[in-house]
Design an enzyme around this catalytic site. Structure first.
Site, PDB file in Angstrom:
ATOM      1  N   GLU A 233       1.136  -1.142  -0.164  1.00 44.23           N
ATOM      2  CA  GLU A 233       0.096  -0.084   0.038  1.00 44.23           C
ATOM      3  C   GLU A 233       0.986   1.208  -0.139  1.00 44.23           C
ATOM      4  O   GLU A 233       2.002   1.062   0.851  1.00 44.23           O
ATOM      5  CB  GLU A 233      -0.634   0.182   1.652  1.00 44.23           C
TER       6      GLU A 233
ATOM      7  N   LYS B 181      -9.691   1.135  -2.213  1.00 41.12           N
ATOM      8  CA  LYS B 181     -10.084   0.808  -1.293  1.00 41.12           C
ATOM      9  C   LYS B 181     -11.278   1.622  -0.287  1.00 41.12           C
ATOM     10  O   LYS B 181     -11.343   2.622  -0.594  1.00 41.12           O
ATOM     11  CB  LYS B 181      -8.664   1.508  -0.162  1.00 41.12           C
TER      12      LYS B 181
ATOM     13  N   CYS C  37      -4.838  -3.218   2.907  1.00 44.75           N
ATOM     14  CA  CYS C  37      -4.467  -2.755   4.439  1.00 44.75           C
ATOM     15  C   CYS C  37      -5.764  -3.297   4.810  1.00 44.75           C
ATOM     16  O   CYS C  37      -6.404  -3.712   6.016  1.00 44.75           O
ATOM     17  CB  CYS C  37      -4.404  -1.286   4.784  1.00 44.75           C
TER      18      CYS C  37
END
Length: 291
Positions: A47, A119, A160
């Site tokens: 990330e 995300k 993440c």
């Protein structure tokens, strides 16, 4: 380790990204080339590969929209030069209205971007030691889960904080993903407590391989990330693990192990949809049952 049928070599590039985009890209490129030289066919970076900076002003001064981003173009050329399937775990790209996307890019060996994933889950947390994050103040969350077809099988994309939401991973597995990607920049505090157990859980409960390239160490903006990039098989076995320093880990992935594991424990097949009953008075229910 040779590529054949449903087997391939996966690599994680562990980084310590800073505030300077060009340096971060150079560091990533060096390790991607190293992974390719060691026989990797699929290479994942963590990330925020292109920049890791807490200041909103510094971030927006450094990033650009994807279509004119020099680092995105550089990663496309890198995939062409190395001949790998390059999964840029995420980059920050500028959107309209002073917002950014935390975006994963999957690039084929011809340099074409075949998948993008923004995300979904924003890291808005207050940790016990006073560490606080409000990702939603800067980034626009994604709204679609994304999987992509690699030559060996299907890859499900996450980033993440998505790791803490098992329904996303189950949905990707039910859609056919046999490898789940979890590039991350986990904090030192949360990583030490939860990184290994969450990644192994996602592998076990979906019968999937998990590939998780991480940021690690003390960064230029003062934050500290956990590192320990991991490649995990569908039974929850750790196949490769990084440490705290930047570097490359590799493992051979035999995708036939995913359906074998899912047949052994068919939790995806056995799952059932259900509702949640309204609250009732437990003491009354007990008395009624006994009367």
């Amino acid at each position: 380790m040779a590529e054949s049928g449903r087997s391939f070599v996966a690599a994680c590039v562990q980084m310590r990204s800073g505030k300077t985009v060009a340096k971060n890209v150079d560091d990533a490129a060096r390790m991607v080339r190293e992974a390719a030289e060691q026989g990797a066919h699929y290479v994942q970076t963590p990330e925020m590969t292109n920049i890791l900076v807490r200041s909103r002003a510094e971030l927006f001064a450094a990033i650009m929209p994807e279509e004119v981003s020099p680092e995105v173009a550089a990663f496309q050329e890198l995939a062409r030069a190395t001949g790998v399937w390059l999964h840029v775990g995420s980059v920050a790209v500028k959107l309209e209205g002073e917002r950014a996307a935390n975006r994963a890019l999957v690039i084929d060996p011809d340099g074409d971007i075949i998948s993008r994933y923004d995300k979904i889950h924003m890291f808005d947390v207050d940790l016990p030691d006073g560490e606080s994050w409000r990702e939603s103040e800067t980034y626009r969350p994604g709204e679609q889960a994304v999987s992509t077809l690699l030559p060996w099988g299907r890859l499900g994309l996450t980033i993440c904080y998505d790791l803490r939401f098992p329904l996303l991973h189950r949905a990707l597995a039910e859609h056919g993903s046999e490898v789940l990607a979890s590039p991350a920049a986990f904090t030192q505090q949360t990583g030490a407590a939860h990184w290994h157990v969450l990644l192994r859980a996602r592998a076990i409960e979906t019968g999937s391989f998990v590939v998780a390239a991480a940021q690690g160490g003390k960064h230029e903006d003062g934050r500290e990330t956990y590192g320990h990039s991991l490649i995990i098989d569908p039974w929850g076995k750790v196949l490769a693990e990084g440490g705290e320093e930047p570097g490359v880990i590799l493992a051979e992935i035999d995708l036939d192990k995913s359906p074998q594991t899912r047949k052994r424990i068919p939790s995806l097949e056995n799952g059932r949809r259900f509702g949640v009953a309204p609250e009732s008075s437990e003491p009354t229910a007990i008395r009624d049952a006994a009367s």
